[in-house]
Design an enzyme around this catalytic site. Structure first.
Site, PDB file in Angstrom:
ATOM      1  N   LYS A 280     -17.164 -58.673 -42.771  1.00  0.00           N
ATOM      2  CA  LYS A 280     -18.501 -58.366 -43.317  1.00  0.00           C
ATOM      3  C   LYS A 280     -18.478 -58.326 -44.843  1.00  0.00           C
ATOM      4  O   LYS A 280     -17.755 -57.538 -45.433  1.00  0.00           O
ATOM      5  CB  LYS A 280     -18.989 -57.019 -42.760  1.00  0.00           C
ATOM      6  CG  LYS A 280     -20.264 -56.484 -43.408  1.00  0.00           C
ATOM      7  CD  LYS A 280     -20.754 -55.191 -42.739  1.00  0.00           C
ATOM      8  CE  LYS A 280     -21.894 -54.541 -43.529  1.00  0.00           C
ATOM      9  NZ  LYS A 280     -22.370 -53.291 -42.901  1.00  0.00           N
ATOM     10  N   ASP A 285     -25.215 -52.546 -50.099  1.00  0.00           N
ATOM     11  CA  ASP A 285     -26.120 -52.223 -48.994  1.00  0.00           C
ATOM     12  C   ASP A 285     -27.047 -51.079 -49.396  1.00  0.00           C
ATOM     13  O   ASP A 285     -26.673 -49.918 -49.340  1.00  0.00           O
ATOM     14  CB  ASP A 285     -25.288 -51.831 -47.754  1.00  0.00           C
ATOM     15  CG  ASP A 285     -26.157 -51.548 -46.533  1.00  0.00           C
ATOM     16  OD1 ASP A 285     -27.376 -51.840 -46.599  1.00  0.00           O
ATOM     17  OD2 ASP A 285     -25.612 -51.067 -45.523  1.00  0.00           O
ATOM     18  N   LYS A 292     -31.484 -46.375 -47.919  1.00  0.00           N
ATOM     19  CA  LYS A 292     -30.534 -45.272 -47.783  1.00  0.00           C
ATOM     20  C   LYS A 292     -30.866 -44.155 -48.768  1.00  0.00           C
ATOM     21  O   LYS A 292     -31.415 -44.425 -49.840  1.00  0.00           O
ATOM     22  CB  LYS A 292     -29.117 -45.787 -48.088  1.00  0.00           C
ATOM     23  CG  LYS A 292     -28.522 -46.670 -47.016  1.00  0.00           C
ATOM     24  CD  LYS A 292     -27.090 -47.049 -47.358  1.00  0.00           C
ATOM     25  CE  LYS A 292     -26.490 -47.932 -46.285  1.00  0.00           C
ATOM     26  NZ  LYS A 292     -26.304 -47.233 -44.993  1.00  0.00           N
ATOM     27  N   ASP A 303     -19.269 -52.172 -49.066  1.00  0.00           N
ATOM     28  CA  ASP A 303     -19.714 -52.732 -47.785  1.00  0.00           C
ATOM     29  C   ASP A 303     -19.229 -54.177 -47.581  1.00  0.00           C
ATOM     30  O   ASP A 303     -19.621 -54.844 -46.634  1.00  0.00           O
ATOM     31  CB  ASP A 303     -21.247 -52.628 -47.688  1.00  0.00           C
ATOM     32  CG  ASP A 303     -21.723 -52.410 -46.259  1.00  0.00           C
ATOM     33  OD1 ASP A 303     -20.904 -52.019 -45.416  1.00  0.00           O
ATOM     34  OD2 ASP A 303     -22.923 -52.643 -46.001  1.00  0.00           O
ATOM     35  N   ASP A 362     -31.292 -51.579 -42.231  1.00  0.00           N
ATOM     36  CA  ASP A 362     -29.982 -51.055 -42.636  1.00  0.00           C
ATOM     37  C   ASP A 362     -28.882 -51.473 -41.652  1.00  0.00           C
ATOM     38  O   ASP A 362     -27.701 -51.295 -41.942  1.00  0.00           O
ATOM     39  CB  ASP A 362     -30.061 -49.528 -42.747  1.00  0.00           C
ATOM     40  CG  ASP A 362     -28.921 -48.929 -43.552  1.00  0.00           C
ATOM     41  OD1 ASP A 362     -28.182 -49.712 -44.200  1.00  0.00           O
ATOM     42  OD2 ASP A 362     -28.766 -47.702 -43.529  1.00  0.00           O
ATOM     43  N   GLU A 364     -27.798 -54.322 -41.183  1.00  0.00           N
ATOM     44  CA  GLU A 364     -27.742 -55.700 -41.676  1.00  0.00           C
ATOM     45  C   GLU A 364     -26.405 -56.376 -41.380  1.00  0.00           C
ATOM     46  O   GLU A 364     -26.339 -57.603 -41.271  1.00  0.00           O
ATOM     47  CB  GLU A 364     -28.016 -55.727 -43.191  1.00  0.00           C
ATOM     48  CG  GLU A 364     -26.813 -55.397 -44.092  1.00  0.00           C
ATOM     49  CD  GLU A 364     -26.224 -54.010 -43.902  1.00  0.00           C
ATOM     50  OE1 GLU A 364     -26.974 -53.123 -43.448  1.00  0.00           O
ATOM     51  OE2 GLU A 364     -25.039 -53.809 -44.182  1.00  0.00           O
ATOM     52  N   ARG A 366     -24.509 -56.492 -38.762  1.00  0.00           N
ATOM     53  CA  ARG A 366     -24.448 -57.240 -37.495  1.00  0.00           C
ATOM     54  C   ARG A 366     -25.234 -58.536 -37.563  1.00  0.00           C
ATOM     55  O   ARG A 366     -24.932 -59.476 -36.839  1.00  0.00           O
ATOM     56  CB  ARG A 366     -24.895 -56.332 -36.345  1.00  0.00           C
ATOM     57  CG  ARG A 366     -26.306 -55.853 -36.422  1.00  0.00           C
ATOM     58  CD  ARG A 366     -26.555 -54.627 -35.549  1.00  0.00           C
ATOM     59  NE  ARG A 366     -25.910 -53.441 -36.073  1.00  0.00           N
ATOM     60  CZ  ARG A 366     -25.887 -52.256 -35.465  1.00  0.00           C
ATOM     61  NH1 ARG A 366     -26.455 -52.113 -34.283  1.00  0.00           N
ATOM     62  NH2 ARG A 366     -25.287 -51.223 -36.015  1.00  0.00           N
TER      63      ARG A 366
HETATM   64  N1  BES Z   1     -22.837 -50.226 -44.242  1.00  0.00           N
HETATM   65  C1  BES Z   1     -23.425 -49.334 -43.328  1.00  0.00           C
HETATM   66  C2  BES Z   1     -22.411 -48.505 -42.548  1.00  0.00           C
HETATM   67  C3  BES Z   1     -21.578 -47.539 -43.349  1.00  0.00           C
HETATM   68  C4  BES Z   1     -21.985 -46.226 -43.470  1.00  0.00           C
HETATM   69  C5  BES Z   1     -20.383 -47.933 -43.913  1.00  0.00           C
HETATM   70  C6  BES Z   1     -21.207 -45.341 -44.191  1.00  0.00           C
HETATM   71  C7  BES Z   1     -19.622 -47.045 -44.629  1.00  0.00           C
HETATM   72  C8  BES Z   1     -20.016 -45.756 -44.777  1.00  0.00           C
HETATM   73  C9  BES Z   1     -24.251 -50.098 -42.303  1.00  0.00           C
HETATM   74  O1  BES Z   1     -24.835 -51.271 -42.729  1.00  0.00           O
HETATM   75  C10 BES Z   1     -25.337 -49.196 -41.857  1.00  0.00           C
HETATM   76  O2  BES Z   1     -26.131 -48.822 -42.673  1.00  0.00           O
HETATM   77  N2  BES Z   1     -25.350 -48.856 -40.600  1.00  0.00           N
HETATM   78  C11 BES Z   1     -26.326 -47.997 -40.040  1.00  0.00           C
HETATM   79  C12 BES Z   1     -26.640 -48.520 -38.667  1.00  0.00           C
HETATM   80  C13 BES Z   1     -27.880 -47.925 -38.083  1.00  0.00           C
HETATM   81  C14 BES Z   1     -29.082 -48.341 -38.852  1.00  0.00           C
HETATM   82  C15 BES Z   1     -27.974 -48.383 -36.650  1.00  0.00           C
HETATM   83  C16 BES Z   1     -25.750 -46.598 -39.973  1.00  0.00           C
HETATM   84  O3  BES Z   1     -24.554 -46.435 -39.805  1.00  0.00           O
HETATM   85  O4  BES Z   1     -26.510 -45.644 -40.108  1.00  0.00           O
HETATM   86 ZN    ZN Z   2     -23.844 -52.200 -44.319  1.00  0.00          ZN
HETATM   87 ZN    ZN Z   3     -26.704 -50.938 -43.664  1.00  0.00          ZN
END
Ligand code: BES
Ligand code: ZN
Ligand code: ZN
Length: 518
Positions: A280, A285, A292, A303, A362, A364, A366
């Site tokens: 990834k 992000d 966020k 990220d 968020d 993104e 996947r």
């Molecule tokens: N990049 C984040 C995940 C992340 C969170 C990585 C904290 C490192 C530290 C990812 O893109 C994300 O925001 N995921 C969401 C998914 C949700 C919207 C289903 C998450 O983890 O809240």
């Molecule tokens: Zn992310």
């Molecule tokens: Zn994200």
């Protein structure tokens, strides 16, 4: 990169700035209560102190606890001016293979970091010799080099009082000309360089590393390493139908990319298996319209840790040359908010042709990974390994140190074992049917997250989503590194502050495993 060598000269006679010795916690049967015990490797140094070294270290407060470092001025009793005794925990039980490699890796890193300012250091840790020497020596060498890592940073002035990392490291072994030992330290240097490169990319500010520049830099180093490289720009991505990468990436002024890098073993060596790697590469992000919170958002410059790890792994492979064909697919995008950004409710036609209902911008990672995974499957690899900072749910479930692994059960177990050997713990997690069911979409083939936005077990939702894009019958593993890829706290052992380089060492271990066992 810090030079690393082998030494079989008595450490007591070596002209270095410091000698690192190991120290075990004492127990009441083998020592005076509370006195630590010097580990094998320290014999000649101990002799130079007339048998008083352990006692002296105890007087200075040393206990032998894992990672503890106690420094002592030698005042001429040995050639080196300083001894650093590093804790190795309890004496390993009789009949064991000796001190666990990961303990040595951690101790070596802690010791070398504590010696910042010294130019030359030698490590006289429990002598890696005879059967099983490979893992111990590998661990010491890797640990020592990982302990010398420091991000250059952006300071415009030199920092007064800031000491430089150790400049050269040698490891004491019974025979410095031993072929296996030499191969191990060569490998350790390549691995540590790959980890350092990954850390540097992660630690780089996101305004300095946006998809086009990241892709260009990866392409440059991979090309220089002699690898086959192809970069798809936004036009090529549009032409190719990479809907997921474009949906996420077109919200930014810095458009998305996908980098493909191929390593091929020499034909005469007959590469037995082939592996696809996917990482990834979200260079930043923000969350997009599902923005966020400001607190901690800056860490989302990390990220792209999966992309950095995969790219650095490829560069290491070009040097290590295992008998496996490996192809990397690295999607890169910046998840921003703008008039061209994707929105909740959008339906996106992916590279595979499947339609996805976007519920949370968020989620993104996947979106871009699904396209890369589908593309990788077209080349019919024997295994697919994908790694990403995919979900905060990984951190909730397994914490900051242990990656979550989902996918084919056997391959997940191999990832776990490789991670164990490499000092990058990972744990297999399930993809339950009901989690996938919860992602059924009213309007499209699948929702990107739970249709009711239920966040329960949302690491598993990530796995369930990605599985939809894996080619039929292809063994795959998804390694969620949201926690272990980045250390917000201070450095400890081989865990640097900031980007850690996880899972580069696991990927390299596993590729070796695949080269040996198919
Ligand atoms: N990049 C984040 C995940 C992340 C969170 C990585 C904290 C490192 C530290 C990812 O893109 C994300 O925001 N995921 C969401 C998914 C949700 C919207 C289903 C998450 O983890 O809240
Ligand atoms: Zn992310
Ligand atoms: Zn994200």
């Amino acid at each position: 990169m810090t030079p690393l060598s082998l030494s079989d000269t008595d450490p007591a006679d070596l002209v270095v700035d410091a000698i690192v010795v190991g120290l075990h916690t004492g127990d009441s049967e083998t020592a005076k209560v509370g006195d630590p015990l010097l580990a094998p490797g320290a014999e000649s140094v101990a002799a130079a102190f007339d048998g008083q070294l352990a006692r002296t270290l105890a007087l200075l407060g040393a206990t032998g606890a894992l990672g503890e470092v106690t420094k002592l001025a030698t005042l001429g009793s040995v050639s080196a001016p300083v001894i650093a005794a590093v804790g190795l925990g309890p004496v390993p039980p009789d009949g064991d293979d000796g001190v666990a490699p990961d303990t040595l890796r951690r101790a070596a890193a802690s010791a070398v970091r504590s010696l910042e300012g010294a130019a030359k250091v030698t490590l006289a840790l429990p002598a890696p010799d005879g059967h099983g020497s490979g893992p111990a020596l590998r661990a010491i060498a890797e640990g020592a080099l990982l302990g010398t890592y420091r991000f250059a940073g952006y300071k415009t002035k030199p920092q007064p009082g800031r000491r430089n990392p150790v400049r050269a490291v040698s490891v004491q072994v019974p025979n410095a000309r031993d072929k296996t030992a030499r191969a191990e330290i060569k490998r350790a240097a390549v691995v540590a360089a790959a980890v350092a490169r990954t850390r540097d990319w992660i630690n780089t500010a996101a305004n300095d590393l946006r998809p086009p520049t990241f892709a260009a830099e990866v392409a440059k180093v991979a090309t220089e390493a002699g690898l086959e490289v192809e970069v798809l720009d936004e036009r090529a991505l549009k032409k190719g139908g990479y809907g997921g990468i474009l949906a996420v990436g077109m919200g930014s002024d810095a458009p998305p990319r996908m980098v493909r890098i191929a390593y091929r073993p020499q034909a005469s060596k007959g590469g037995r298996a082939s592996v696809a790697l996917v990482g990834k590469g979200i260079t930043f992000d923000t969350g997009g319209y599902a923005v966020k919170p400001a607190q901690g958002m800056w860490e989302m410059k990390s990220d792209m840790s999966g992309a950095a790890a995969v790219a650095s792994t490829m560069i290491a492979l070009a040097v290590l040359r295992p008998k496996v064909a490996v192809t990397a697919f690295i999607p890169m995008a910046e998840n921003m908010i703008s008039g061209t950004a994707y929105r909740p409710g959008d339906v996106v036609t992916m590279y595979s042709g499947k339609r996805v209902e976007v519920l949370n911008t968020d989620a993104e990672g996947r979106m871009i990974l699904a396209d890369a995974i589908a593309r990788a499957g077209e080349e019919d690899p024997d295994y697919l390994l994908e790694t990403s900072t995919l979900t905060g749910g990984q951190i909730i479930a397994l914490g900051k140190r242990i990656a979550g692994v989902m996918g084919d059960a056997d391959l997940c177990e191999r990832v776990r074992r490789a991670g164990d050997r490499a000092g990058e713990p990972a744990w297999p997690m399930p993809i339950p049917d009901d989690v996938r069911k919860g992602m059924d979409s009213d309007v499209a083939d699948i929702s990107q997250v739970n249709a009711g936005m239920d966040r329960a077990g949302h690491m598993l939702q990530g796995g369930a989503f990605l599985r939809e894009f894996v080619a039929e019958g292809l063994p795959w593993a998804h390694i969620d590194i949201a926690g272990p890829s980045y250390n917000s706290g201070d450095a400890t052992g081989y865990w640097s502050k900031g980007g850690t380089g996880v899972p580069v060492r696991t990927l390299l271990e596993l590729i070796d495993d695949i080269a040996a066992n198919g």
